[in-house]
Motif scaffolding. Sequence first.
Motif, PDB file in Angstrom:
ATOM      1  N   ALA A 201     -29.755  -1.316 -11.213  1.00 40.01           N
ATOM      2  CA  ALA A 201     -28.398  -0.813 -10.969  1.00 40.01           C
ATOM      3  C   ALA A 201     -28.186  -0.524  -9.484  1.00 40.01           C
ATOM      4  O   ALA A 201     -27.144  -0.874  -8.917  1.00 40.01           O
ATOM      5  N   ILE A 202     -29.166   0.112  -8.863  1.00 42.71           N
ATOM      6  CA  ILE A 202     -29.048   0.416  -7.432  1.00 42.71           C
ATOM      7  C   ILE A 202     -29.013  -0.868  -6.613  1.00 42.71           C
ATOM      8  O   ILE A 202     -28.211  -1.011  -5.680  1.00 42.71           O
ATOM      9  N   LYS A 203     -29.864  -1.827  -6.973  1.00 46.05           N
ATOM     10  CA  LYS A 203     -29.880  -3.106  -6.252  1.00 46.05           C
ATOM     11  C   LYS A 203     -28.522  -3.794  -6.322  1.00 46.05           C
ATOM     12  O   LYS A 203     -28.055  -4.381  -5.333  1.00 46.05           O
ATOM     13  N   ALA A 204     -27.887  -3.724  -7.486  1.00 43.03           N
ATOM     14  CA  ALA A 204     -26.600  -4.396  -7.662  1.00 43.03           C
ATOM     15  C   ALA A 204     -25.555  -3.871  -6.681  1.00 43.03           C
ATOM     16  O   ALA A 204     -24.733  -4.643  -6.156  1.00 43.03           O
ATOM     17  N   ILE A 205     -25.572  -2.578  -6.418  1.00 43.29           N
ATOM     18  CA  ILE A 205     -24.614  -1.997  -5.474  1.00 43.29           C
ATOM     19  C   ILE A 205     -25.107  -2.157  -4.042  1.00 43.29           C
ATOM     20  O   ILE A 205     -24.332  -2.453  -3.128  1.00 43.29           O
ATOM     21  N   TYR A 206     -26.398  -1.972  -3.838  1.00 40.54           N
ATOM     22  CA  TYR A 206     -26.999  -2.098  -2.505  1.00 40.54           C
ATOM     23  C   TYR A 206     -26.706  -3.467  -1.900  1.00 40.54           C
ATOM     24  O   TYR A 206     -26.455  -3.587  -0.690  1.00 40.54           O
ATOM     25  N   ASN A 207     -26.752  -4.503  -2.732  1.00 41.34           N
ATOM     26  CA  ASN A 207     -26.612  -5.876  -2.232  1.00 41.34           C
ATOM     27  C   ASN A 207     -25.172  -6.316  -2.018  1.00 41.34           C
ATOM     28  O   ASN A 207     -24.930  -7.444  -1.576  1.00 41.34           O
ATOM     29  N   ILE A 208     -24.233  -5.459  -2.340  1.00 36.37           N
ATOM     30  CA  ILE A 208     -22.830  -5.779  -2.041  1.00 36.37           C
ATOM     31  C   ILE A 208     -22.628  -5.688  -0.528  1.00 36.37           C
ATOM     32  O   ILE A 208     -22.989  -4.680   0.087  1.00 36.37           O
TER      33      ILE A 208
END
Length: 241
Positions: A201-208
């Motif tokens: 979940a964190i990666k999904a937002i981090y990579n935006i």
Amino acid sequence: MVSDLVSIWNIRTSERSYTVNYDVKEWVSSLPFSKPEIEILPHGIDVPELLRQTEQSVGSTSEHKFILCYVGSFKDYHCLQPLIQAISRLREDDYDVGLSLVGTGPELNSIRKAVEQHEISSATTFHGFVDPSKVPKYIRSADASYGVIDPERTGSPMKVYEYLANGTPVIATSGEEFDFIEKEQIGVLIEEPTSKAVVNAIKAIYNIPESERSEMEDRVRDVGYKNGVTWAEFANRVITE
């Protein structure tokens, strides 16, 4: 329990019932003599100005590329242990993630120990109790906020609406009440609060990309305004129906 008996009495003697979520609605529906008119009014918030927030996010002075914020009580059902484990794993994989923790509670010491054991003390800030009027500053200084609860617990975290009202994408527990979060692309929902799920979940937002994340903040506020409701607005709605 006395509280359950009082609730049952109120339900049986009322003309209409309001429940906080689908689980409670099912319980009310199962009671003998319960009225057929049962409406769901999810948790509201007590700070109207949060929903009217229009100012831009406060620039973070953190040395980290990405800050995740948690605001609330330090209790087991808020699933902070998986969050600590996730931050540790991300940092081991060279994700520059920092953690901002606002609040206190019975599990504070165990969370402090977990932070030390997972060697993320340098990336974690414990702010302790903060005056409610100043909490928005901490939320707006983050890139995303954490509102996960144990899916076995009946209820939903009010903090999710407060996060949204302050313009930060959220990580929350999957449920019908929060379906709008993924539909509107303003956060990530997880089924089970495992460290792996939190990492993803964190990666999904981090990579935006940062440019898209800035645009998302404005969208988050709009959705927070549309879906979040104050307790006063709930009361007015009940009275006028």
